[in-house]
Write an enzyme that holds these catalytic residues in place. Structure first.
Site, PDB file in Angstrom:
ATOM      1  N   SER A 105       0.834  -1.199   0.000  1.00  0.00           N
ATOM      2  CA  SER A 105       0.000   0.000   0.000  1.00  0.00           C
ATOM      3  C   SER A 105       0.871   1.253   0.000  1.00  0.00           C
ATOM      4  CB  SER A 105      -0.906   0.018   1.233  1.00  0.00           C
ATOM      5  OG  SER A 105      -1.469   1.311   1.379  1.00  0.00           O
ATOM      6  N   ASP A 155      -4.971   3.576  -1.812  1.00  0.00           N
ATOM      7  CA  ASP A 155      -6.076   3.871  -0.903  1.00  0.00           C
ATOM      8  C   ASP A 155      -6.661   5.240  -1.221  1.00  0.00           C
ATOM      9  OD1 ASP A 155      -6.162   1.571   0.928  1.00  0.00           O
ATOM     10  OD2 ASP A 155      -4.093   2.164   1.367  1.00  0.00           O
ATOM     11  N   HIS A 205      -8.462   0.762  -3.834  1.00  0.00           N
ATOM     12  CA  HIS A 205      -9.360   0.528  -2.699  1.00  0.00           C
ATOM     13  C   HIS A 205     -10.084   1.839  -2.418  1.00  0.00           C
ATOM     14  CE1 HIS A 205      -9.602  -0.467   1.919  1.00  0.00           C
ATOM     15  NE2 HIS A 205     -10.778  -0.448   1.337  1.00  0.00           N
ATOM     16  N   ASP A 225      -6.533  -6.477   4.674  1.00  0.00           N
ATOM     17  CA  ASP A 225      -5.930  -5.143   4.594  1.00  0.00           C
ATOM     18  C   ASP A 225      -5.994  -4.480   5.963  1.00  0.00           C
ATOM     19  OD1 ASP A 225      -5.070  -2.600   3.913  1.00  0.00           O
ATOM     20  OD2 ASP A 225      -6.839  -2.102   2.699  1.00  0.00           O
ATOM     21  N   MET A 280     -12.267   4.092  -0.487  1.00  0.00           N
ATOM     22  CA  MET A 280     -12.913   4.359   0.810  1.00  0.00           C
ATOM     23  C   MET A 280     -13.589   5.715   0.687  1.00  0.00           C
ATOM     24  SD  MET A 280      -9.861   2.878   3.153  1.00  0.00           S
ATOM     25  CE  MET A 280      -8.761   3.009   1.747  1.00  0.00           C
ATOM     26  N   MET A 284      -9.293   7.921  -0.327  1.00  0.00           N
ATOM     27  CA  MET A 284     -10.126   8.311   0.826  1.00  0.00           C
ATOM     28  C   MET A 284     -10.660   9.723   0.617  1.00  0.00           C
ATOM     29  SD  MET A 284      -7.790   7.008   3.995  1.00  0.00           S
ATOM     30  CE  MET A 284      -6.862   5.464   3.941  1.00  0.00           C
ATOM     31  N   MET A 344     -11.430  -5.969   5.844  1.00  0.00           N
ATOM     32  CA  MET A 344     -10.586  -5.017   6.574  1.00  0.00           C
ATOM     33  C   MET A 344     -10.202  -5.615   7.923  1.00  0.00           C
ATOM     34  SD  MET A 344     -10.093  -2.416   4.639  1.00  0.00           S
ATOM     35  CE  MET A 344      -9.110  -1.572   5.880  1.00  0.00           C
ATOM     36  N   HIS A 379      -1.231  -1.231  -4.116  1.00  0.00           N
ATOM     37  CA  HIS A 379      -2.527  -0.923  -3.504  1.00  0.00           C
ATOM     38  C   HIS A 379      -2.638   0.584  -3.292  1.00  0.00           C
ATOM     39  CE1 HIS A 379      -5.964  -2.068  -0.860  1.00  0.00           C
ATOM     40  NE2 HIS A 379      -5.581  -1.066  -0.087  1.00  0.00           N
TER      41      HIS A 379
HETATM   42  C1  DX5 Z   1      -6.294   1.526   5.710  1.00  0.00           C
HETATM   43  C2  DX5 Z   1      -5.914   1.197   4.313  1.00  0.00           C
HETATM   44  C3  DX5 Z   1      -4.774   0.252   4.218  1.00  0.00           C
HETATM   45  C4  DX5 Z   1      -3.494   0.769   4.816  1.00  0.00           C
HETATM   46  C5  DX5 Z   1      -2.811  -0.412   5.424  1.00  0.00           C
HETATM   47  O1  DX5 Z   1      -7.539   2.127   5.746  1.00  0.00           O
HETATM   48  O2  DX5 Z   1      -6.991   0.626   3.623  1.00  0.00           O
HETATM   49  O3  DX5 Z   1      -4.572  -0.171   2.880  1.00  0.00           O
HETATM   50  O4  DX5 Z   1      -2.630   1.340   3.892  1.00  0.00           O
HETATM   51  O5  DX5 Z   1      -1.670   0.031   6.079  1.00  0.00           O
HETATM   52  P1  DX5 Z   1      -0.926  -0.881   7.146  1.00  0.00           P
HETATM   53  O6  DX5 Z   1      -0.478  -2.105   6.412  1.00  0.00           O
HETATM   54  O7  DX5 Z   1       0.180  -0.018   7.611  1.00  0.00           O
HETATM   55  O8  DX5 Z   1      -1.922  -1.199   8.223  1.00  0.00           O
HETATM   56 ZN    ZN Z   2      -6.503  -0.309   1.648  1.00  0.00          ZN
END
Ligand code: DX5
Ligand code: ZN
Length: 219
Positions: free
Chosen positions: A8, A34, A65, A174, A67, A36, A136, A32
């Site tokens: 990620s 993220d 991903h 994740d 969010m 948000m 998650m 990956h």
């Molecule tokens: C959190 C994200 C993850 C995050 C994971 O909301 O969806 O993808 O990057 O990071 P680590 O592996 O550090 O928990």
């Molecule tokens: Zn993620």
């Protein structure tokens, strides 16, 4: 089921994303990303223009991903841009069947994500629409959080449902996935592992990916 590792970039240096991607090229199966929006989760990261730039900057397939609050509106655009996998949240999607189909129609793998407190059982009938189920293992929003063991029984139950239905559905975990927790996830039935901090806070991210893969394959 083959083990896949998806580093990620949330834990990478956002000012040097192309270089950060290059550090795991050749060892990572996916990158990956993220997305948000500060509505679905209390954090704001990056969106479509940055994903488009990343797609030009790295040969690693992109695993988006989302969010965000209105994934039905946005998900198809990520697939059309060229993301290999686009995941929407069960808690946010208002028309998940339509959206998952739109992701596939645009040429990407359809992903469906569940927060730690969201049950898998009510979504059993949706499995034929899903190429990857994301469970998650932290509350979404931030990297570097502590792994939630409470989700492991759901990973086991999700694997059983996937086997029951047949077809090739990947099971991704994740959040808090590290050398300390990845074996438990693999033993419970996960086969795609997102790792932010465990990869990008490591001195040698490529080595970290290889070590994580070896641990998951052993389990
Ligand atoms: C959190 C994200 C993850 C995050 C994971 O909301 O969806 O993808 O990057 O990071 P680590 O592996 O550090 O928990
Ligand atoms: Zn993620």
């Amino acid at each position: 089921m083959a083990v896949q590792i998806s580093p990620s970039i949330l834990s990478a240096d956002f000012a040097r994303l192309a270089e950060e991607a290059a550090r795991v090229e050749g060892v990572a199966d996916w990158l990956h990303v993220d997305v948000m929006d500060n509505h679905f989760v209390p954090n704001l990261t990056i969106g479509l223009p940055v994903v488009e730039a990343l797609l030009r900057a790295t040969p690693i397939p992109i695993d988006c991903h989302l969010m965000i609050q209105d994934p039905d509106r946005w998900a198809p655009a990520y697939a059309e841009a060229g993301a290999g996998s686009v995941t929407v949240h069960a808690e946010a999607a208002k028309a998940p069947v339509r959206t998952l189909r739109a992701i596939r129609a645009a040429g990407a793998r359809s992903g469906f994500a569940l927060n730690p407190a969201t049950a898998i059982e009510v979504y059993e009938d949706l499995l034929p629409e899903i190429d990857m189920l994301l469970l998650m293992t932290v509350e979404p929003g931030f990297g570097g959080q502590k792994f939630l063991d409470v989700v492991l029984p759901k990973v086991t139950r999700a694997r059983a449902l996937i086997e029951k239905h047949g077809g090739e559905i990947w099971l991704q975990v994740d959040g808090g996935v590290s050398a300390e927790t990845i074996e438990r996830c693999a033993a419970a039935g996960a086969d795609v592992f997102v790792a932010g901090n465990a990869v990008y806070a490591a001195e040698d991210p490529a080595r970290a990916v290889q070590d994580l893969r070896a641990l998951a394959e052993l389990a």
